[in-house]
Every structure is written in structure tokens, then in C-alpha cells.
Design a protein around this motif. Structure first.
Motif, PDB file in Angstrom:
ATOM      1  N   ARG A 119     -46.430  30.805 -56.318  1.00 34.65           N
ATOM      2  CA  ARG A 119     -47.071  30.627 -57.615  1.00 34.65           C
ATOM      3  C   ARG A 119     -48.578  30.541 -57.446  1.00 34.65           C
ATOM      4  O   ARG A 119     -49.070  30.054 -56.431  1.00 34.65           O
ATOM      5  CB  ARG A 119     -46.566  29.356 -58.312  1.00 34.65           C
ATOM      6  N   GLU A 126     -49.379  27.754 -64.328  1.00 34.64           N
ATOM      7  CA  GLU A 126     -48.735  28.214 -63.103  1.00 34.64           C
ATOM      8  C   GLU A 126     -48.172  29.600 -63.370  1.00 34.64           C
ATOM      9  O   GLU A 126     -47.435  29.804 -64.328  1.00 34.64           O
ATOM     10  CB  GLU A 126     -47.610  27.266 -62.675  1.00 34.64           C
ATOM     11  N   ALA A 128     -45.919  32.634 -61.850  1.00 38.50           N
ATOM     12  CA  ALA A 128     -44.960  33.012 -60.810  1.00 38.50           C
ATOM     13  C   ALA A 128     -45.303  34.396 -60.277  1.00 38.50           C
ATOM     14  O   ALA A 128     -45.609  35.315 -61.044  1.00 38.50           O
ATOM     15  CB  ALA A 128     -43.549  32.987 -61.379  1.00 38.50           C
TER      16      ALA A 128
END
Length: 223
Positions: A119, A126, A128
Motif C-alpha cells: 500500500r 491508503e 492498494a
């Protein structure tokens, strides 16, 4: 995480919104807005808060947010006058109002993700990173969309493979830095490496998975 609302499925792992099993055409920034409203549901999120999270340290016109909402409503088939999914809160912001249910993966071994999860932490966000190539830049289809004139459309690329993560600059005008040093070639990345691109400071986190589908950072479950 997979969340179903009506005929749509929001998939945070693949960064897609599906309808009838097919991904909708939604820009990365609109996806992040939807993710934020889903996360804060049923509460309303102020325009000021949205601007801070979507465009950190960057001044943009208020019309940018309005255009993202129009894009989401168009893709989801929602109506501003009779909203079923996104409600406008007068003189404040927006709220997600549709009923949501979580889809959990099966417990078979094949459904469990393997290996570490990667991440990028950008402020309070955040992002991914998927296996393979993850484009960073001003291109609206980039995995990490940085809407700033100092950033090239195809600025840099983070690759995730069996050997870990690596980053390379794609010939950008203003360059890419890792740990404060401008990179010239392909550079491996490790946990907590700091990547600077234009106004954005991105920190890579490498999360080791537990025996379940959750991930951990130094033994603590990541939210």
C-alpha cells in the motif's frame, strides 16, 4: 473489501466498481471519492474535508469536486433530484445513502490472498497496489492519480512481483525521488520507503498477511 449496494459491487482490492460483473468506467479520483463516502456512511462529509483528502496541499477549483460527483452519479445511474446513492447536503457536502452489505470471500484456500500486501500511504489515504505495474501520474487512469501540473501524465511506475516492489521514473520532467534522492534507474522499494512525486509524499507499506485474510503491520491488524 467488497461492498454491494443495489446492482453495484465496490471492490477495494481491485479498485473497481462492478455492475453485472463488469467494471464501470470511473476515474481514479472519482473512485477515491466513492471510497471516502462509503467509509463515512451514513454520515455526511464536508466539501472542505473531501478537498483536503482528495487534493492534499493542492489548490483546486470547487468545480473539480462537483464534476467528480456528476461523474459518479452518471456511472452509477443516480439522480441528483431523486438520489438513491449519493445525497447532496446543502451548503455542506455529500453523503452515501444506499443500503450496503459486505461480501465475504469463501473460506477455501483458493480464496485466500497469499504473500504480502503493498500500500501507498498518502496523507490520510491508503492506496492498494496490485500485482504487476501501477502507474503514478496525472493521467486520470493512473493507479495513483496526482492532479498537479508539476506531475507528468505518466510520471513513474511501481511494479509488484514475486521479488517485491520496485519503482522507475518514466522520463518525467520533474523527476521522482526515493528517500530524498532523485532516481535514474529501476530502484527496489522496501517497507517505509518514502517516494516524492511533485507535491505528493507517498510512503510504501508492506503488510504481512496473517493466516486469515487480514494483514498486519508489526503484529497489529491494519485498518
Amino acid at each position: 473489501m467488497r461492498l454491494r449496494f443495489g446492482e453495484h459491487v465496490f471492490d477495494s482490492a481491485t479498485r473497481e466498481v462492478l455492475r453485472g460483473g463488469r467494471p464501470l468506467a470511473i476515474s481514479p479520483k472519482a473512485f477515491v471519492l466513492l471510497e471516502l463516502l462509503l467509509d463515512r456512511r451514513p454520515g455526511a462529509v464536508s466539501k472542505e474535508n473531501i478537498h483536503t483528502l482528495l487534493w492534499p496541499d493542492v489548490h483546486v477549483s470547487e468545480a473539480n469536486l462537483g464534476n467528480l460527483v456528476v461523474e459518479l452519479r452518471s456511472a452509477l445511474g443516480d439522480n441528483a433530484r431523486r438520489p438513491r446513492i449519493l445525497r447532496t447536503v446543502s451548503r455542506f457536502g455529500y453523503a452515501f445513502i444506499a443500503e450496503v452489505s459486505e461480501e465475504r470471500p469463501g473460506r477455501g484456500i483458493a480464496s485466500r490472498p497469499t504473500g504480502p500486501a503493498y500500500r501507498l500511504v498518502w496523507g490520510r489515504r491508503e492506496i492498494a497496489l496490485d500485482p504487476g505495474d501501477n502507474l503514478i501520474g496525472r493521467d486520470r487512469e493512473a493507479a495513483v492519480w496526482i492532479d498537479d501540473e508539476s506531475v507528468s501524465r505518466r510520471h513513474a511506475r511501481i511494479s509488484i512481483g514475486d521479488g517485491g516492489a520496485s519503482i522507475e521514473d518514466l522520463g518525467s520532467k520533474n523527476g521522482t525521488s526515493v528517500g530524498g534522492r532523485r532516481i535514474r534507474d529501476l530502484v527496489p522499494l522496501t517497507d517505509r520507503n518514502v517516494v516524492t512525486i511533485g507535491p505528493a509524499t507517498l510512503t510504501l507499506r508492506v503488510l504481512q498477511r496473517t493466516g486469515s485474510t487480514r494483514s498486519t503491520i508489526k503484529g497489529r491488524a491494519a485498518k
